[in-house]
Design an enzyme around this catalytic site. Sequence first.
Site, PDB file in Angstrom:
ATOM      1  N   ALA A  69      38.895  57.396  44.440  1.00  0.00           N
ATOM      2  CA  ALA A  69      37.705  57.736  43.649  1.00  0.00           C
ATOM      3  C   ALA A  69      36.519  57.744  44.634  1.00  0.00           C
ATOM      4  O   ALA A  69      36.734  57.823  45.846  1.00  0.00           O
ATOM      5  CB  ALA A  69      37.537  56.734  42.516  1.00  0.00           C
TER       6      ALA A  69
ATOM      7  N   ARG B  17      46.961  56.907  42.595  1.00  0.00           N
ATOM      8  CA  ARG B  17      47.893  56.926  41.458  1.00  0.00           C
ATOM      9  C   ARG B  17      47.978  58.327  40.858  1.00  0.00           C
ATOM     10  O   ARG B  17      49.059  58.860  40.639  1.00  0.00           O
ATOM     11  CB  ARG B  17      47.430  55.906  40.406  1.00  0.00           C
ATOM     12  CG  ARG B  17      48.260  55.910  39.150  1.00  0.00           C
ATOM     13  CD  ARG B  17      47.730  54.894  38.171  1.00  0.00           C
ATOM     14  NE  ARG B  17      46.359  55.173  37.735  1.00  0.00           N
ATOM     15  CZ  ARG B  17      45.689  54.461  36.841  1.00  0.00           C
ATOM     16  NH1 ARG B  17      46.258  53.388  36.304  1.00  0.00           N
ATOM     17  NH2 ARG B  17      44.457  54.775  36.497  1.00  0.00           N
ATOM     18  N   THR B  18      46.832  58.933  40.611  1.00  0.00           N
ATOM     19  CA  THR B  18      46.816  60.293  40.072  1.00  0.00           C
ATOM     20  C   THR B  18      46.715  61.253  41.248  1.00  0.00           C
ATOM     21  O   THR B  18      45.690  61.307  41.945  1.00  0.00           O
ATOM     22  CB  THR B  18      45.594  60.464  39.130  1.00  0.00           C
ATOM     23  OG1 THR B  18      45.598  59.369  38.221  1.00  0.00           O
ATOM     24  CG2 THR B  18      45.634  61.773  38.384  1.00  0.00           C
TER      25      THR B  18
ATOM     26  N   VAL C 217      40.423  50.324  44.734  1.00  0.00           N
ATOM     27  CA  VAL C 217      40.700  50.623  43.324  1.00  0.00           C
ATOM     28  C   VAL C 217      39.831  49.760  42.420  1.00  0.00           C
ATOM     29  O   VAL C 217      39.143  48.840  42.879  1.00  0.00           O
ATOM     30  CB  VAL C 217      42.195  50.442  42.981  1.00  0.00           C
ATOM     31  CG1 VAL C 217      43.065  51.378  43.805  1.00  0.00           C
ATOM     32  CG2 VAL C 217      42.648  49.019  43.170  1.00  0.00           C
ATOM     33  N   GLN C 218      39.910  50.082  41.146  1.00  0.00           N
ATOM     34  CA  GLN C 218      39.097  49.382  40.159  1.00  0.00           C
ATOM     35  C   GLN C 218      39.352  47.866  40.260  1.00  0.00           C
ATOM     36  O   GLN C 218      40.514  47.449  40.345  1.00  0.00           O
ATOM     37  CB  GLN C 218      39.511  49.883  38.782  1.00  0.00           C
ATOM     38  CG  GLN C 218      38.447  49.766  37.758  1.00  0.00           C
ATOM     39  CD  GLN C 218      38.854  50.520  36.508  1.00  0.00           C
ATOM     40  OE1 GLN C 218      39.998  50.492  36.092  1.00  0.00           O
ATOM     41  NE2 GLN C 218      37.914  51.208  35.913  1.00  0.00           N
TER      42      GLN C 218
ATOM     43  N   LYS D 147      29.159  39.453  48.919  1.00  0.00           N
ATOM     44  CA  LYS D 147      28.891  40.791  48.349  1.00  0.00           C
ATOM     45  C   LYS D 147      28.358  40.646  46.922  1.00  0.00           C
ATOM     46  O   LYS D 147      27.453  41.365  46.498  1.00  0.00           O
ATOM     47  CB  LYS D 147      30.176  41.649  48.373  1.00  0.00           C
ATOM     48  CG  LYS D 147      30.056  42.991  47.628  1.00  0.00           C
ATOM     49  CD  LYS D 147      29.076  43.917  48.298  1.00  0.00           C
ATOM     50  CE  LYS D 147      28.627  45.160  47.585  1.00  0.00           C
ATOM     51  NZ  LYS D 147      29.222  45.716  46.453  1.00  0.00           N
TER      52      LYS D 147
ATOM     53  N   ASN E 182      24.657  41.785  45.585  1.00  0.00           N
ATOM     54  CA  ASN E 182      24.360  42.602  44.405  1.00  0.00           C
ATOM     55  C   ASN E 182      23.361  41.914  43.479  1.00  0.00           C
ATOM     56  O   ASN E 182      22.481  42.564  42.901  1.00  0.00           O
ATOM     57  CB  ASN E 182      25.644  42.899  43.621  1.00  0.00           C
ATOM     58  CG  ASN E 182      26.500  43.935  44.310  1.00  0.00           C
ATOM     59  OD1 ASN E 182      26.343  44.186  45.501  1.00  0.00           O
ATOM     60  ND2 ASN E 182      27.417  44.541  43.593  1.00  0.00           N
TER      61      ASN E 182
END
Length: 463
Positions: A11, A33-34, A74-75, A183, A187
């Site tokens: 992504a 994955r996709t 990834v997420q 991190k 944020n």
Amino acid sequence: MKNNLGVIGLATMGANLAQNLADHNFRVAIYNRTGARTEELIKTYGKDRGLVPFYNLKDFIASLEKPRVVLLMVQAGAGTDAVLEEVCGLLQKGDIVIDGGNSFFKDTIRREAAAREKGLNFVGMGVSGGEEGARRGPAIMPGGSLAAWEKIKPIFSQIAAKDFKNDCCINLIGANGAGHFVKMVHNAIEYVDMQLIAEIYWMMKLGLRLKNEQMAEIFAKWNKDKLNSYLIEITGKILKTKDKKGKYVLDYILDSAGNKGTGKWTSLESLDLGVPSFSISAAVFARYISAFKKERIKISGYYKKNWIKTRLSAKQLEKALYAAKILAYAQGYELIYLASKKYNWNINLKELSRIWQGGCIIRAKFLDNLYRIFKETPNLENILLSKYFRAEISKNIKDLREVAAQAIKNSLPAPAILSCLTYFDSIASKNLPANLLQAQRDFFGAHTFQKKVDGEFFHYQWE
Ligand code: NAP
């Protein structure tokens, strides 16, 4: 020919980091994955330019040189656990798996221990700078073993952003969850920085009745001095941006902000550690209340506000924002200092202040002052104790107080400004009225109280 490393998750972040790595002459195996995302990336970047597509995880892993280095983008959460389980089953002892997502640091501590049991090296790596940072040079905060760091250092040093002295914005932060912890706090500091700027913008707009162009000019001017930072720079640009019809884009954006949870995690961790991070929670709540738009519309109908034109100058606002920024960083750094002690991370705050100088969202001239302070006094528990910030606070705190007072008088909500001041007035108070709190707790619950003289705990028969 074997590939130098692999990237899983293509992504926004993974795709840009993979391209950045390929630009630096690494042969990068890519997998998602996709499969459509993998095809799309090859189309965008071009064939045979260093990105090697795979549509099967086994082939992807088999294509890597040993010890294998696999970067997961990834997420965060369940997605990361699912991919990790699959990947770790295919890796061999000594291989290195890096989680570059925004994982919660306690998940990283758990994952590192599980990977270590299998003989794998696990690195929890904070990556900051969003899409542009990932593509052109992010600030990178890895947490893991020294052995793993030495193996990945030559790769990721090449793609990291550069600090003010042109060194790479990367270094080992500490063991297991240390990288993801800093991190997360990065944020949260970003939340406060943004909220402070937003409150000052609101004072300029409603209190001083300035036009967008005037405000843009002020921010551009501030960006040349002590407040110089990426967030001040983009605020100036946002204020003057007009669409094709000549309308200011900012003026038709709904006043309701979302979040992805790192500010909430930091607030919760502050509560767990017993650290008073007033402004971090205030900045999170400011976003939450902004999302209560319908309720705000209803309630505001019953409580009309009379805006009084304030007599503040742009200079006063600048000085107030600067003082508040010092106080925000005092809170963020104190949280890192205390967490580092609790988790035995031995975090080097000088290095952290250097890493954050480039690539990341909070990059700012200000970080050079922090770097110098921690170079002189590596174990300083609070930056307000430093000679430099003592002088800076004494020069600017009066303006922060005046701006806070004007905000209150004009019913302008300023949770970050007020919380910074509250933090300062509390931490700089030798005495607080907590003696009464102790007495009340002892009165109704026989909790005992501690005496001033000998520190002994005592219960008094109040009635
Ligand atoms: P994202 O939207 O957070 O995640 C999407 C990626 O995760 C896709 O590649 C998706 O694969 C994959 N994924 C999700 N669940 C999965 C599962 N169960 N199994 C396999 N793959 C799964 O992507 P992102 O914005 O690029 O961020 C990646 C990571 O970097 C995140 O942890 C994020 O928090 C962190 N991060 C993001 C930013 C930013 O500015 N966006 C900045 C710093 C850090 P599919 O394509 O198959 O759905």
